[in-house]
Design a protein around this motif. Structure first.
Motif, short mmCIF file in Angstrom:
data_model
loop_
_atom_site.label_atom_id
_atom_site.label_comp_id
_atom_site.label_asym_id
_atom_site.label_seq_id
_atom_site.Cartn_x
_atom_site.Cartn_y
_atom_site.Cartn_z
N ASN A 226 0.79 -1.23 0.00
CA ASN A 226 0.00 0.00 0.00
C ASN A 226 0.83 1.28 0.00
N VAL A 227 2.12 1.17 0.24
CA VAL A 227 2.98 2.36 0.24
C VAL A 227 3.75 2.50 -1.06
N TYR A 228 4.11 1.38 -1.66
CA TYR A 228 4.84 1.45 -2.93
C TYR A 228 4.04 2.25 -3.97
N PRO A 229 4.69 3.15 -4.70
CA PRO A 229 3.98 3.97 -5.71
C PRO A 229 3.86 3.23 -7.04
N PHE A 230 3.04 2.20 -7.06
CA PHE A 230 2.89 1.41 -8.28
C PHE A 230 2.29 2.26 -9.40
N GLU A 231 2.78 2.02 -10.61
CA GLU A 231 2.15 2.64 -11.78
C GLU A 231 0.83 1.93 -12.03
N PRO A 232 -0.25 2.67 -12.19
CA PRO A 232 -1.57 2.03 -12.36
C PRO A 232 -1.57 0.99 -13.48
N MET A 233 -2.06 -0.20 -13.17
CA MET A 233 -2.16 -1.31 -14.11
C MET A 233 -0.80 -1.75 -14.62
N GLY A 234 0.26 -1.44 -13.87
CA GLY A 234 1.61 -1.83 -14.27
C GLY A 234 1.90 -3.30 -13.97
N SER A 235 2.96 -3.80 -14.55
CA SER A 235 3.32 -5.21 -14.37
C SER A 235 3.71 -5.52 -12.94
N THR A 236 4.50 -4.62 -12.31
CA THR A 236 4.96 -4.91 -10.95
C THR A 236 3.79 -4.94 -9.96
N GLU A 237 2.75 -4.15 -10.22
CA GLU A 237 1.60 -4.17 -9.33
C GLU A 237 0.89 -5.51 -9.39
N PHE A 238 0.69 -6.02 -10.59
CA PHE A 238 0.05 -7.33 -10.73
C PHE A 238 0.92 -8.43 -10.14
N LEU A 239 2.23 -8.37 -10.39
CA LEU A 239 3.13 -9.38 -9.85
C LEU A 239 3.13 -9.36 -8.32
N ALA A 240 3.16 -8.15 -7.75
CA ALA A 240 3.16 -8.03 -6.29
C ALA A 240 1.86 -8.58 -5.71
N ALA A 241 0.73 -8.27 -6.34
CA ALA A 241 -0.57 -8.75 -5.83
C ALA A 241 -0.67 -10.26 -5.89
N SER A 242 -0.24 -10.87 -6.99
CA SER A 242 -0.37 -12.32 -7.14
C SER A 242 0.62 -13.07 -6.25
#
Length: 448
Positions: free
Chosen positions: A169-185
Motif C-alpha cells: 500500500n505504500v509502494y507507488p505502483f504505476e496504475p495497471m503496471g506489471s509490478t503491481e500485478f506481480l506483487a498482488a499475485s
C-alpha cells in the motif's frame, strides 16, 4: 540407533499408517497402540529381540485395511454421527458448537473486511493488491485459535502480515503496471506460507506438519469448489425465480451476498477439512490416480505444440504463461499425491507414472526456460519475464531432484522417506521467491 529407539521409530511408522485409515478414530488408534505395545512386551519377555517382537505383533494385529472396514461396519452409528455437520464432542475435545460459532464469526469477519475494503477503497487495483490481506488473516486466526498458538508465535505472525500490508500500500505502483500485478499475485503465495505457520501450531520446521498443510491445501480447494458450485446453483435459482416476479436481485447479490459469501466460504471450507479429516478416507489417492495419466497426456500435447511453433522466438507469450500455469498444476498434483501415499508401501505402477509425469514436466520446463532466455536475449529484460524465469528455475530444481530421488526409490536404492522430505523442505523456496517479487521487483523495475 539403539534397539529401543529403533522400536519407537517402527511404532511411529505403524501409528502413522493406522491413522490414515479414516474409519479408526484417534482414541481407537491409541487403544490399538497400547495393545501392540503389550504384545511386544510379552514377546520380548520370551526371548525375542525388539525387532522380531514388533514384526510378530504387527502380524497378529491383522490387515489394517480389513480392520478399518470391519470397524466401520460395527460402529456405523458412531461413524454416521461423525459425518453430520456438528459431531459429538470427544472427551477433552473442543465443544463443536463453540468451534462452529468461532468459524461463523471469522467467516462473517472476513466478509465485513472485504465489504469495508470495497466501500472504502475506490480503486479496483488496490483491492486486488489487498484481497489476501483482507481474508487470509481470518483463516490464520482460526488456526491460531484451533492450535492454541502462544502469544509469541501469534505476534511473530502479525509482523510479516503488517510488513506485506505496508509494502503493498505504500509502494507507488504505476496504475495497471506489471509490478503491481506481480506483487498482488505473489503476495497471496507469501500470505499462504504465513498461514501454514499457524496451521502447524508454530512447528513450521516439522516435515510432517508441512505435508499435512499440503494435504489440507488440496482438500481445501476441493471443498471450496464444491461449496462454490452448490452456492452458484442456489443463487442462480434465486435470481431466476425473483426475475420471474419482476424483482431484480443482482444489485443485492453484487453488493452484499458475494462480498460475504466468497471469503466466508473459504473459512467454512477450512473448518470442514479440519472437522472431517479423521472420518472418511482421503480423497487424494482417487484424484491423483485419475489426473496423473491425464496430465501426462496434456504435457505431451504441450511439447508437441512447442515443436510446431517454429523458432523459440516465435513461441507465443501467452503460451509461455500457460506453460507456467501447467507446471504449477503438475507440482500441485505431485505434492498432493505424495501427501496421500503410504510411505511404507513398496514401489508400484503409480510410482512409475509419477516419475514419467515429473520427467515430462522437466522437458516442458526446459523448453520453456530456453524460450524465455531467447526472448530476453532478443528483447531485453522486463518484470514479467524475470518473474517467469525465476519461477521456472525454482520449479526446475524442485522437479529435477524429485525425479532423481523417485528413480532411486523405484530402483530400490532408497526408501520413500527422502522423496517425501524433499518436497516439504523445498516448499519455503517458493515463499522466498514470492517475497522477492513483492518487495524487490517493484523498485528494481521502477514500479512500472
Amino acid at each position: 540407533m539403539s534397539d529401543h529407539e529403533q522400536l519407537e521409530s517402527q511404532i511411529d511408522q505403524w501409528r502413522g499408517y493406522v491413522q490414515r485409515r479414516r474409519a479408526i478414530s484417534a482414541g481407537d488408534v491409541e487403544e490399538m497402540e497400547d495393545h501392540l505395545r503389550e504384545q511386544v512386551t510379552d514377546l520380548t519377555s520370551t526371548g525375542l529381540d525388539d525387532d522380531e517382537a514388533f514384526l510378530v505383533s504387527v502380524k497378529r494385529m491383522g490387515n489394517l485395511d480389513e480392520v478399518s472396514r470391519e470397524f466401520a461396519r460395527e460402529h456405523s452409528d458412531r461413524l454416521w454421527k461423525q459425518l453430520v455437520l456438528v459431531p459429538e464432542r470427544a472427551d477433552g475435545g473442543t465443544n463443536p458448537w463453540r468451534e462452529l460459532g468461532v468459524v461463523l464469526a471469522l467467516a462473517i469477519g472476513a466478509g465485513i473486511a472485504v465489504k469495508a475494503g470495497i466501500e472504502l477503497i475506490d480503486d479496483e487495483t488496490a483491492i486486488m493488491r489487498n484481497v489476501g490481506l483482507l481474508v487470509l488473516p481470518f483463516l490464520a486466526g482460526y488456526f491460531a485459535w484451533k492450535r492454541k498458538l502462544t502469544w509469541q508465535v501469534a505476534a511473530a505472525l502479525l509482523i510479516p502480515f503488517a510488513l506485506l500490508a505496508v509494502v503493498l500500500n505504500v509502494y507507488p505502483f504505476e496504475p495497471m503496471g506489471s509490478t503491481e500485478f506481480l506483487a498482488a499475485s505473489h503476495a497471496i503465495v507469501a500470505l499462504w506460507a504465513l498461514v501454514s505457520v499457524a496451521y502447524a501450531g508454530g512447528r513450521w520446521r516439522s516435515d510432517a506438519r508441512r505435508m499435512d498443510y499440503v494435504r489440507f491445501t488440496g482438500e481445501l480447494a476441493i471443498y471450496y469448489v464444491l461449496l462454490a458450485l452448490g452456492g452458484g446453483v442456489l443463487i442462480g435459482l434465486t435470481v431466476g425465480t425473483l426475475a420471474l416476479v419482476g424483482v431484480d436481485f443482482e444489485p443485492v447479490l453484487e453488493a452484499w451476498i458475494l462480498p460475504f459469501a466468497v471469503p466466508g466460504a473459504l473459512i467454512v471450507a477450512a473448518w470442514l477439512v479440519e472437522a472431517k479429516q479423521n472420518v472418511v478416507e482421503n480423497i487424494a489417492p482417487v484424484l491423483t490416480r485419475v489426473f496423473t495419466p491425464l496430465t501426462i497426456v496434456m504435457l505431451l500435447v504441450f511439447l508437441g505444440a512447442f515443436s510446431t511453433a517454429g523458432g523459440l522466438l516465435d513461441v507465443d507469450r501467452e503460451l509461455l504463461i500457460l506453460m507456467d500455469a501447467v507446471l504449477v498444476l503438475v507440482l500441485s498434483l505431485l505434492l498432493y499425491s505424495i501427501s496421500a501415499r503410504d510411505a511404507l508401501a513398496p514401489p508400484g505402477l503409480f510410482d512409475v507414472l509419477q516419475v514419467v509425469l515429473v520427467i515430462a514436466a522437466l522437458a516442458v520446463d526446459a523448453v520453456a526456460l530456453t524460450a524465455m532466455l531467447t526472448r530476453i536475449a532478443e528483447f531485453g529484460f522486463s518484470a514479467n519475464k524475470v518473474a517467469a524465469l525465476g519461477l521456472n528455475l525454482v520449479l526446475l530444481v524442485h522437479l529435477a531432484w524429485s525425479a532423481w530421488l523417485s528413480v532411486g526409490f523405484l530402483r530400490g536404492a532408497r526408501t520413500f522417506g527422502p522423496v517425501e522430505r524433499w518436497q516439504t523442505r523445498y516448499l519455503p523456496a517458493y515463499a522466498v521467491w514470492a517475497v522477492i517479487v513483492v518487495v524487490v521487483f517493484p523498485p528494481v523495475f521502477a514500479f512500472a
